[in-house]
Scaffold this motif. Structure first.
Motif, mmCIF file in Angstrom:
data_model
loop_
_atom_site.group_PDB
_atom_site.id
_atom_site.type_symbol
_atom_site.label_atom_id
_atom_site.label_comp_id
_atom_site.label_asym_id
_atom_site.label_seq_id
_atom_site.Cartn_x
_atom_site.Cartn_y
_atom_site.Cartn_z
ATOM 1 N N LEU A 117 -3.510 5.653 7.951
ATOM 2 C CA LEU A 117 -4.614 4.722 7.727
ATOM 3 C C LEU A 117 -5.366 4.518 9.029
ATOM 4 C CD1 LEU A 117 -3.249 1.079 7.342
ATOM 5 C CD2 LEU A 117 -1.927 2.924 8.280
ATOM 6 N N SER A 118 -6.600 4.063 8.900
ATOM 7 C CA SER A 118 -7.493 3.990 10.056
ATOM 8 C C SER A 118 -7.474 2.607 10.689
ATOM 9 C CB SER A 118 -8.923 4.322 9.618
ATOM 10 O OG SER A 118 -9.423 3.273 8.797
ATOM 11 N N LYS A 119 -8.022 2.568 11.888
ATOM 12 C CA LYS A 119 -8.196 1.301 12.593
ATOM 13 C C LYS A 119 -9.121 0.380 11.797
ATOM 14 C CE LYS A 119 -9.627 -0.480 17.113
ATOM 15 N NZ LYS A 119 -9.999 -0.092 18.495
ATOM 16 N N MET B 138 0.838 -1.203 0.000
ATOM 17 C CA MET B 138 0.000 0.000 0.000
ATOM 18 C C MET B 138 0.866 1.243 0.000
ATOM 19 S SD MET B 138 -3.070 0.928 2.664
ATOM 20 C CE MET B 138 -3.927 2.512 2.596
ATOM 21 N N SER B 139 0.531 2.185 -0.880
ATOM 22 C CA SER B 139 1.274 3.446 -0.976
ATOM 23 C C SER B 139 0.391 4.661 -0.704
ATOM 24 C CB SER B 139 1.894 3.583 -2.373
ATOM 25 O OG SER B 139 2.815 2.556 -2.615
ATOM 26 N N SER B 140 -0.904 4.560 -1.013
ATOM 27 C CA SER B 140 -1.817 5.699 -0.862
ATOM 28 C C SER B 140 -2.243 5.874 0.588
ATOM 29 C CB SER B 140 -3.058 5.496 -1.733
ATOM 30 O OG SER B 140 -2.719 5.306 -3.082
ATOM 31 N N TYR B 141 -2.459 7.129 0.965
ATOM 32 C CA TYR B 141 -3.012 7.369 2.300
ATOM 33 C C TYR B 141 -3.940 8.586 2.287
ATOM 34 C CZ TYR B 141 1.210 10.325 2.576
ATOM 35 O OH TYR B 141 2.228 11.233 2.307
ATOM 36 N N SER B 142 -4.704 8.712 1.208
ATOM 37 C CA SER B 142 -5.722 9.752 1.137
ATOM 38 C C SER B 142 -7.050 9.197 1.639
ATOM 39 C CB SER B 142 -5.884 10.236 -0.302
ATOM 40 O OG SER B 142 -6.478 9.229 -1.111
ATOM 41 N N GLU B 143 -7.955 10.094 1.993
ATOM 42 C CA GLU B 143 -9.277 9.675 2.457
ATOM 43 C C GLU B 143 -10.019 8.941 1.339
ATOM 44 O OE1 GLU B 143 -13.388 11.687 4.258
ATOM 45 O OE2 GLU B 143 -11.527 12.863 4.110
ATOM 46 N N ARG B 144 -9.871 9.417 0.111
ATOM 47 C CA ARG B 144 -10.538 8.782 -1.024
ATOM 48 C C ARG B 144 -10.034 7.357 -1.239
ATOM 49 N NH1 ARG B 144 -10.173 10.899 -7.227
ATOM 50 N NH2 ARG B 144 -7.971 10.398 -6.854
ATOM 51 N N ALA B 145 -8.716 7.188 -1.165
ATOM 52 C CA ALA B 145 -8.150 5.850 -1.361
ATOM 53 C C ALA B 145 -8.650 4.892 -0.295
ATOM 54 C CB ALA B 145 -6.622 5.926 -1.335
ATOM 55 N N GLU B 146 -8.691 5.345 0.954
ATOM 56 C CA GLU B 146 -9.133 4.454 2.022
ATOM 57 C C GLU B 146 -10.588 4.030 1.843
ATOM 58 O OE1 GLU B 146 -9.420 4.479 6.848
ATOM 59 O OE2 GLU B 146 -7.497 4.601 5.831
ATOM 60 N N ASP C 196 -0.675 5.247 17.655
ATOM 61 C CA ASP C 196 -2.035 4.726 17.509
ATOM 62 C C ASP C 196 -2.096 3.634 16.448
ATOM 63 O OD1 ASP C 196 -3.026 6.411 19.470
ATOM 64 O OD2 ASP C 196 -3.606 7.981 18.044
ATOM 65 N N ILE C 197 -1.360 3.827 15.368
ATOM 66 C CA ILE C 197 -1.334 2.811 14.311
ATOM 67 C C ILE C 197 -0.683 1.537 14.827
ATOM 68 C CG2 ILE C 197 -0.341 2.227 12.059
ATOM 69 C CD1 ILE C 197 -0.813 5.118 11.229
ATOM 70 N N LEU C 198 0.390 1.677 15.584
ATOM 71 C CA LEU C 198 1.035 0.501 16.169
ATOM 72 C C LEU C 198 0.078 -0.229 17.106
ATOM 73 C CD1 LEU C 198 4.637 1.811 16.961
ATOM 74 C CD2 LEU C 198 3.865 0.492 14.983
ATOM 75 N N ASP C 199 -0.666 0.523 17.896
ATOM 76 C CA ASP C 199 -1.651 -0.097 18.797
ATOM 77 C C ASP C 199 -2.717 -0.850 18.004
ATOM 78 O OD1 ASP C 199 -0.391 0.820 21.053
ATOM 79 O OD2 ASP C 199 -1.706 2.562 21.327
ATOM 80 N N ASP C 200 -3.159 -0.253 16.914
ATOM 81 C CA ASP C 200 -4.180 -0.910 16.084
ATOM 82 C C ASP C 200 -3.639 -2.196 15.472
ATOM 83 O OD1 ASP C 200 -5.929 1.151 16.647
ATOM 84 O OD2 ASP C 200 -5.478 2.268 14.819
ATOM 85 N N LEU C 201 -2.384 -2.185 15.064
ATOM 86 C CA LEU C 201 -1.776 -3.399 14.512
ATOM 87 C C LEU C 201 -1.655 -4.481 15.586
ATOM 88 C CD1 LEU C 201 1.026 -1.795 12.313
ATOM 89 C CD2 LEU C 201 -1.000 -2.997 11.479
ATOM 90 N N HIS C 202 -1.278 -4.076 16.792
ATOM 91 C CA HIS C 202 -1.193 -5.049 17.894
ATOM 92 C C HIS C 202 -2.572 -5.635 18.203
ATOM 93 C CE1 HIS C 202 3.016 -4.718 18.870
ATOM 94 N NE2 HIS C 202 2.942 -3.414 19.038
ATOM 95 N N GLU C 203 -3.592 -4.794 18.184
ATOM 96 C CA GLU C 203 -4.958 -5.278 18.445
ATOM 97 C C GLU C 203 -5.391 -6.306 17.399
ATOM 98 O OE1 GLU C 203 -7.977 -2.363 18.942
ATOM 99 O OE2 GLU C 203 -6.867 -1.244 20.467
ATOM 100 N N ALA C 204 -4.867 -6.130 16.184
ATOM 101 C CA ALA C 204 -5.197 -7.075 15.109
ATOM 102 C C ALA C 204 -4.290 -8.305 15.152
ATOM 103 C CB ALA C 204 -5.072 -6.378 13.754
#
Length: 280
Positions: free
Chosen positions: A214-216, A181-189, A240-248
């Motif tokens: 990127l979002s949770k 993944m390279s995009s991080y715009s709201e539209r791409a997500e 926050d992103i690291l926490d979300d990855l750990h939660e997953a």
């Protein structure tokens, strides 16, 4: 239930600086011995930017991105370490600066690259420059599906040319799924959340996993077994992103911490091999 991963770490008797520069001349070549129905993907531990090497049998190699402006020598040293003499194709997922064109053409010449793959906008940018007669510039669009190596297909999930957008594509190899993944715009997500992208084995995050990348919801939708974070210059991944990855329950590999990360696949399993970084 997640498969049991075979995690292998190769420790080399060398010392290098904390930025992930290649220990040129001090480490023997990495021999992955890729056979039929095998492949490998390597996230190169360069000190700036991103560069990912995809390898199949018969010494077939594809490079995704080329690192930063100051990492040309590092990139070549890593490619030499992985015994890369020739590149079948170069995939460029993000913007190309005018200053990097000459560096790009040197890579094309040295590694006998016959095809550059990118988005329509970046293709138009490239073809305004003098290019070798035998070099093809191809654009991928959303929905493009093509075989890039034996048993390896690339499926483009999103192809954007606006700010913070690029090529986002899935590699499929038997039952393995690798999402770059390279995009991080709201539209791409929004687009990606509406696609069937769950249960990804390997997930390469965009933009060094910085804030608002990127979002949770997207992380939990992808449900990655392993997440790869490239190191940004003087940047740390967003907590926050690291926490979300750990939660997953995702295993996180970070090039600034783990160095170069190779994942070798067979039809049914994969193994992780790291070349760590040591401070002097």
């Amino acid at each position: 239930m997640r498969r049991l991963l075979l995690l292998l770490t190769l420790f080399f008797t060398f010392s290098t600086i904390a930025t992930a520069k290649t220990p040129s001349g001090q480490v023997e070549n990495v021999k992955l011995n890729i056979k039929d129905n095998e492949m490998a993907i390597t996230f190169l531990g360069i000190s700036e930017g991103e560069a990912t090497l995809i390898q199949g049998p018969n010494a077939e190699n594809i490079l995704v991105n080329t690192g930063g402006m100051s990492t040309a020598l590092e990139l070549e040293e890593w490619l030499d370490l992985y015994n890369v003499k020739k590149l079948k194709a170069l995939i460029l997922t993000n913007d190309i600066s005018e200053d990097s064109i000459n560096q790009l053409m040197k890579l094309v010449s040295k590694y006998k690259i016959k095809e550059i793959i990118t988005t329509p906008k970046r293709k138009r940018q490239l073809v305004t420059h003098p290019l070798p007669a035998d070099l093809t510039v191809t654009n991928w669009n959303a929905g493009t599906k093509t075989s890039i190596l034996p048993e390896v297909s690339a499926i483009v999930q999103y192809a954007g040319d606006n700010q913070n957008e690029g090529l986002d594509f899935m590699l499929e190899f038997f039952n393995h799924r690798i999402f770059l993944m390279s995009s991080y715009s709201e539209r791409a997500e929004k687009v990606l959340l509406n696609k069937n992208l769950e249960d990804v084995n390997i997930f390469k995050l965009p933009n060094y996993a910085m804030e608002d990348t990127l979002s949770k919801s997207l992380i939990h939708s992808l449900n990655p077994e392993i997440s790869i974070l490239f190191a940004g210059a003087e940047q740390l991944p967003n907590a926050d992103i690291l926490d979300d990855l750990h939660e997953a329950w995702s295993e996180i590999y970070y090039t600034k911490k783990h160095g170069t990360i190779t994942i070798k696949f067979t039809e049914t399993k994969y193994e992780v091999i790291t070349i760590p970084i040591y401070e002097e």
